[in-house]
Design an enzyme around this catalytic site. Sequence first.
Site, PDB file in Angstrom:
ATOM      1  N   GLU A 162     -14.154  10.509  -3.844  1.00 55.43           N
ATOM      2  CA  GLU A 162     -15.187   9.928  -2.982  1.00 55.43           C
ATOM      3  C   GLU A 162     -15.227  10.671  -1.638  1.00 55.43           C
ATOM      4  O   GLU A 162     -16.286  10.893  -1.059  1.00 55.43           O
ATOM      5  CB  GLU A 162     -14.889   8.442  -2.748  1.00 55.43           C
ATOM      6  CG  GLU A 162     -15.005   7.555  -3.981  1.00 55.43           C
ATOM      7  CD  GLU A 162     -13.785   7.577  -4.916  1.00 55.43           C
ATOM      8  OE1 GLU A 162     -12.846   8.381  -4.703  1.00 55.43           O
ATOM      9  OE2 GLU A 162     -13.787   6.785  -5.877  1.00 55.43           O
ATOM     10  N   ARG A 163     -14.041  11.065  -1.138  1.00 54.75           N
ATOM     11  CA  ARG A 163     -13.948  11.765   0.155  1.00 54.75           C
ATOM     12  C   ARG A 163     -14.587  13.149   0.048  1.00 54.75           C
ATOM     13  O   ARG A 163     -15.286  13.596   0.955  1.00 54.75           O
ATOM     14  CB  ARG A 163     -12.469  11.860   0.560  1.00 54.75           C
ATOM     15  CG  ARG A 163     -12.228  12.269   2.000  1.00 54.75           C
ATOM     16  CD  ARG A 163     -10.765  12.042   2.381  1.00 54.75           C
ATOM     17  NE  ARG A 163     -10.431  10.640   2.300  1.00 54.75           N
ATOM     18  CZ  ARG A 163      -9.241  10.159   1.891  1.00 54.75           C
ATOM     19  NH1 ARG A 163      -8.263  10.983   1.562  1.00 54.75           N
ATOM     20  NH2 ARG A 163      -9.034   8.863   1.826  1.00 54.75           N
TER      21      ARG A 163
ATOM     22  N   THR B 108      -5.178   3.157  -3.370  1.00 59.47           N
ATOM     23  CA  THR B 108      -6.375   3.882  -3.765  1.00 59.47           C
ATOM     24  C   THR B 108      -6.040   5.214  -4.434  1.00 59.47           C
ATOM     25  O   THR B 108      -6.853   5.782  -5.142  1.00 59.47           O
ATOM     26  CB  THR B 108      -7.191   4.137  -2.478  1.00 59.47           C
ATOM     27  OG1 THR B 108      -7.485   2.885  -1.900  1.00 59.47           O
ATOM     28  CG2 THR B 108      -8.454   4.877  -2.741  1.00 59.47           C
TER      29      THR B 108
ATOM     30  N   GLY C  39      -9.913  10.204  -3.071  1.00 63.72           N
ATOM     31  CA  GLY C  39     -10.079  11.643  -2.888  1.00 63.72           C
ATOM     32  C   GLY C  39     -11.402  12.184  -3.405  1.00 63.72           C
ATOM     33  O   GLY C  39     -12.065  12.992  -2.737  1.00 63.72           O
TER      34      GLY C  39
ATOM     35  N   ASP D 200       0.872  -1.164   0.000  1.00 64.94           N
ATOM     36  CA  ASP D 200       0.000   0.000   0.000  1.00 64.94           C
ATOM     37  C   ASP D 200       0.923   1.231   0.000  1.00 64.94           C
ATOM     38  O   ASP D 200       2.113   1.109   0.283  1.00 64.94           O
ATOM     39  CB  ASP D 200      -0.872  -0.026   1.266  1.00 64.94           C
ATOM     40  CG  ASP D 200      -1.583   1.285   1.508  1.00 64.94           C
ATOM     41  OD1 ASP D 200      -2.237   1.784   0.569  1.00 64.94           O
ATOM     42  OD2 ASP D 200      -1.483   1.827   2.637  1.00 64.94           O
TER      43      ASP D 200
ATOM     44  N   ASN E  19       0.341  10.475  -8.128  1.00 62.59           N
ATOM     45  CA  ASN E  19       0.790  10.647  -6.744  1.00 62.59           C
ATOM     46  C   ASN E  19       1.780   9.560  -6.345  1.00 62.59           C
ATOM     47  O   ASN E  19       2.705   9.799  -5.583  1.00 62.59           O
ATOM     48  CB  ASN E  19      -0.401  10.582  -5.779  1.00 62.59           C
ATOM     49  CG  ASN E  19      -1.405  11.693  -6.007  1.00 62.59           C
ATOM     50  OD1 ASN E  19      -1.145  12.623  -6.756  1.00 62.59           O
ATOM     51  ND2 ASN E  19      -2.548  11.596  -5.352  1.00 62.59           N
TER      52      ASN E  19
ATOM     53  N   HIS F  53     -10.616  17.870  -7.542  1.00 65.08           N
ATOM     54  CA  HIS F  53      -9.674  16.770  -7.331  1.00 65.08           C
ATOM     55  C   HIS F  53      -8.447  16.906  -8.224  1.00 65.08           C
ATOM     56  O   HIS F  53      -7.317  16.608  -7.800  1.00 65.08           O
ATOM     57  CB  HIS F  53     -10.363  15.417  -7.532  1.00 65.08           C
ATOM     58  CG  HIS F  53      -9.511  14.281  -7.078  1.00 65.08           C
ATOM     59  ND1 HIS F  53      -8.888  13.425  -7.943  1.00 65.08           N
ATOM     60  CD2 HIS F  53      -9.130  13.894  -5.830  1.00 65.08           C
ATOM     61  CE1 HIS F  53      -8.177  12.550  -7.242  1.00 65.08           C
ATOM     62  NE2 HIS F  53      -8.307  12.813  -5.972  1.00 65.08           N
TER      63      HIS F  53
ATOM     64  N   ASP G  44      -0.236   5.129   0.805  1.00 64.32           N
ATOM     65  CA  ASP G  44      -0.540   6.158   1.805  1.00 64.32           C
ATOM     66  C   ASP G  44      -0.605   5.544   3.199  1.00 64.32           C
ATOM     67  O   ASP G  44      -1.418   4.662   3.462  1.00 64.32           O
ATOM     68  CB  ASP G  44      -1.854   6.858   1.461  1.00 64.32           C
ATOM     69  CG  ASP G  44      -1.756   7.574   0.138  1.00 64.32           C
ATOM     70  OD1 ASP G  44      -0.896   8.466   0.031  1.00 64.32           O
ATOM     71  OD2 ASP G  44      -2.501   7.236  -0.802  1.00 64.32           O
TER      72      ASP G  44
HETATM   73  C1  XBP Z   1      -5.406   6.167   0.463  1.00 59.67           C
HETATM   74  C2  XBP Z   1      -6.498   7.083   0.208  1.00 59.67           C
HETATM   75  C3  XBP Z   1      -6.347   8.071  -0.817  1.00 59.67           C
HETATM   76  C4  XBP Z   1      -5.646   9.364  -0.496  1.00 59.67           C
HETATM   77  C5  XBP Z   1      -6.073  10.403  -1.494  1.00 59.67           C
HETATM   78  O1  XBP Z   1      -5.915   4.942   0.995  1.00 59.67           O
HETATM   79  O2  XBP Z   1      -7.536   6.978   0.794  1.00 59.67           O
HETATM   80  O3  XBP Z   1      -7.651   8.383  -1.176  1.00 59.67           O
HETATM   81  O4  XBP Z   1      -6.017   9.820   0.795  1.00 59.67           O
HETATM   82  O5  XBP Z   1      -5.693  10.064  -2.770  1.00 59.67           O
HETATM   83  P1  XBP Z   1      -5.043   3.615   0.929  1.00 59.67           P
HETATM   84  P2  XBP Z   1      -6.501  10.619  -4.068  1.00 59.67           P
HETATM   85  O6  XBP Z   1      -3.723   3.919   1.627  1.00 59.67           O
HETATM   86  O7  XBP Z   1      -5.829   2.610   1.723  1.00 59.67           O
HETATM   87  O8  XBP Z   1      -4.863   3.212  -0.504  1.00 59.67           O
HETATM   88  O9  XBP Z   1      -6.977  12.008  -3.739  1.00 59.67           O
HETATM   89  O10 XBP Z   1      -5.488  10.612  -5.170  1.00 59.67           O
HETATM   90  O11 XBP Z   1      -7.648   9.678  -4.312  1.00 59.67           O
HETATM   91 MG    MG Z   2      -2.954   3.155   3.460  1.00 66.17          MG
END
Ligand code: XBP
Ligand code: MG
Length: 245
Positions: free
Chosen positions: A60-61, A128, A58, A14, A133, A87, A16
């Site tokens: 979705e958030r 995700t 992101g 993974d 990034n 986004h 992030d």
């Molecule tokens: C990571 C995420 C990502 C980042 C944002 O989750 O939830 O959505 O926070 O990235 P994980 P984007 O580590 O479980 O993959 O804005 O590019 O979606």
């Molecule tokens: Mg993670």
Amino acid sequence: MNTQSDGLRALIFDVDGTISDTERDGHRIAFNLAFADAGLDWRWDEALYGELLAVTGGKERIRYFVEHHCPEFSARPDFDSLVKSLHATKTAHYVRLVESGVLPLRPGVARLIAEARDAGLRLAIATTTTPENVAVLLRASMAPEAVSWFEVIGAGDVVPAKKPAPDIYQWVLERLKLPASACLALEDSENGLKASLAAGLPTLVTEGEYTRGQNFAGALAVLPDLANTRLADLQTMFKQNLSST
Ligand code: XBP
Ligand code: MG
């Protein structure tokens, strides 16, 4: 060193929270900069962001935030395109932030990746976040050529259902042409662990600033970080898991 005999063929990371603590000082800041650029007074402080992390992805958030904090906004006819454009701006800010070097690797990650490469293990990513990034983070925190160390990079919208769905891990496994039982996933969150376990992957969790105390039932182990973990330790955990299943 021959790693094939013990059955472990690939590590799937993974990004992030696992490779680097990117959320609080990276993604969160980038979202806020994008909101400010668009003239919106939305500001995600550290605590609110911790809650919003329950939603992966992101776009979705942002949608989830609007639906729960300013629902009138989601009735706008241009809402979908607004989310898309916010986004895209957020991603541009994130890339710039990462290029400036503010996000180091978590302890032990560089050594583990170096050991895995020396041992001939295959490396992959299942995340995700948006592909740009991932690339910028690998280049800035590991090495200019680090993207090429990862044979498969599964990221962002390549699968419609994001973690905790297993889809991104299944996508990566199909491309590695390996069974889940020959791989080890490294995760930091409950959503990530649910995804990897549902894909059948033995998983090591390193808890992060936002994920400490989540439910990690089913993980091979839950560690504070990888500072004291060598590849040999992962191989031992992996073997013990194989013999107990
Ligand atoms: C990571 C995420 C990502 C980042 C944002 O989750 O939830 O959505 O926070 O990235 P994980 P984007 O580590 O479980 O993959 O804005 O590019 O979606
Ligand atoms: Mg993670």
